[in-house]
Design an enzyme around this catalytic site. Structure first.
Site, PDB file in Angstrom:
ATOM      1  N   SER A 171      58.794  91.652  31.877  1.00  0.00           N
ATOM      2  CA  SER A 171      59.871  92.538  31.432  1.00  0.00           C
ATOM      3  C   SER A 171      61.157  91.728  31.332  1.00  0.00           C
ATOM      4  O   SER A 171      61.477  90.931  32.213  1.00  0.00           O
ATOM      5  CB  SER A 171      60.039  93.714  32.394  1.00  0.00           C
ATOM      6  N   GLY A 215      64.460  92.974  30.516  1.00  0.00           N
ATOM      7  CA  GLY A 215      65.684  93.756  30.475  1.00  0.00           C
ATOM      8  C   GLY A 215      65.969  94.267  29.076  1.00  0.00           C
ATOM      9  O   GLY A 215      65.110  94.845  28.413  1.00  0.00           O
ATOM     10  N   ALA A 216      67.186  94.023  28.594  1.00  0.00           N
ATOM     11  CA  ALA A 216      67.584  94.501  27.271  1.00  0.00           C
ATOM     12  C   ALA A 216      66.784  93.865  26.148  1.00  0.00           C
ATOM     13  O   ALA A 216      66.771  94.368  25.022  1.00  0.00           O
ATOM     14  CB  ALA A 216      69.070  94.244  27.062  1.00  0.00           C
ATOM     15  N   GLY A 268      61.608  98.545  35.345  1.00  0.00           N
ATOM     16  CA  GLY A 268      60.387  97.746  35.281  1.00  0.00           C
ATOM     17  C   GLY A 268      59.194  98.468  35.888  1.00  0.00           C
ATOM     18  O   GLY A 268      58.054  98.301  35.435  1.00  0.00           O
ATOM     19  N   ASP A 269      59.441  99.276  36.915  1.00  0.00           N
ATOM     20  CA  ASP A 269      58.369 100.058  37.535  1.00  0.00           C
ATOM     21  C   ASP A 269      57.854 101.127  36.573  1.00  0.00           C
ATOM     22  O   ASP A 269      56.647 101.361  36.464  1.00  0.00           O
ATOM     23  CB  ASP A 269      58.877 100.714  38.815  1.00  0.00           C
TER      24      ASP A 269
END
Length: 317
Positions: A220, A222-223, A251-252
């Site tokens: 993952s 982020g943006a 992220g979860d």
């Protein structure tokens, strides 16, 4: 059904403020108290979308009891293992531009007998599970390979295992043959010891985890979305958020959505991105339900040019 394991859960207090000015009295505009911990969030996201889940976690003290009460109030099935230490509390400060400042306590120490009890609970429930998800930091008192020990026992029983952790624990999980790893950008860079300047670096780092023994890797970013690397190749994807409120638990939520959609290929990555983006648009560590998901904003690119620059600066999910 999906079993989640969080060895270092928390109470998460999220406070929304206009600006973080050091040394000044800051008045909150909103505040939220939620159950916390990566695996806890995965269970909450699954439940919010009608997917059966059981959360296994150690709990201690009044904060541990409150954590269990909050989860049960949301309808989460909890298998709580009593420990001598006090469950930690974390604080998140969220600003209007999406900047998030987190203050995480280290958490209580766990002893071997307490970890053995968690292991027994997990192995008992895992037989009927589609996945076991091992998430979060390893608490003080346990070795870095605590999740790896669980992973090896579960894999030996033919159970699929997803791991979302960091540092030496992430490396040990890869060496233990985890079915799926979900690091964020910073965690991936740390474990391979190399800065990740572009998409090619991310793919190469994910491939290194697979060389160590992991199956699928979902990173993952982020943006910048996420990258999926597995036996079928590479898929990237993004899902922009018009008004980000909190990255806590994004992220979860992404991991929960990915597992729910089959944990394979572009369609699963797209679903995970929709869940993760929805979490970013919510306050604190609230997990999204069906009404929060905006799937038409998701874009995925199977087998992209792995050398195309992609990453921007920004908070990891």
């Amino acid at each position: 059904m999906i079993v989640t394991v969080t060895l270092n859960p928390s109470l998460d207090r999220a406070v929304e403020i206009d600006a973080l000015n050091r040394g000044e009295v800051i008045r909150a505009t909103e505040a939220h108290l939620d159950p916390g911990g990566k695996g806890v969030n995965v269970s909450r996201a699954l439940l919010a979308n009608g997917v059966a889940s059981v959360a296994v976690l150690p709990c201690g003290g009044d904060d541990g009891n409150q954590l269990v009460r909050l989860l049960e109030a949301e309808g989460v099935e909890v298998l709580a293992v009593p420990i001598a230490g006090r469950t930690r509390s974390n604080i998140t400060l969220a600003e209007p531009d999406g900047t998030v400042t987190k203050i995480n306590e280290p958490g209580p120490a766990m002893v071997g007998a307490e970890f053995d009890e968690v292991t027994d609970r997990v192995l008992t429930r895992a037989g009927s599970a589609d996945w076991v998800v091992l998430c979060g930091s390893v608490p003080p008192g346990l070795p870095a390979d605590a999740y790896a020990q669980l992973c090896r026992k579960l894999r030996a029983a033919g159970i699929r295992v997803a791991v979302d952790t960091s540092g030496p624990a992430l490396r040990e999980a890869a060496l233990a043959g985890a079915t799926l790893l979900k690091p964020n950008r910073d965690e991936l860079a740390e474990v391979v010891g190399t800065p990740l300047a572009d998409l090619g670096d991310v793919v190469a780092a994910a491939q290194k985890l697979r060389e160590w023994g992991a199956g699928t890797v979902v990173a993952s970013l982020g943006a910048d979305g996420a990258v999926l690397v597995d036996d079928e190749g590479v898929v990237t994807g993004t899902c922009p958020v018009a008004r980000p409120r909190s990255t806590v638990g994004a992220g979860d939520a992404l991991l929960a959505g990915f597992l729910t959609a089959g944990a394979r290929g572009a369609a699963a990555l797209a679903e995970g991105l929709a869940w993760g983006a929805a979490a970013v648009s919510l306050p604190g560590s609230r997990m999204p339900g069906p009404a929060d998901l905006i799937r038409h904003n998701v874009t995925v690119h199977p087998q992209p040019d792995a050398l195309r620059p992609l990453l921007r600066s920004g908070p990891p999910s």
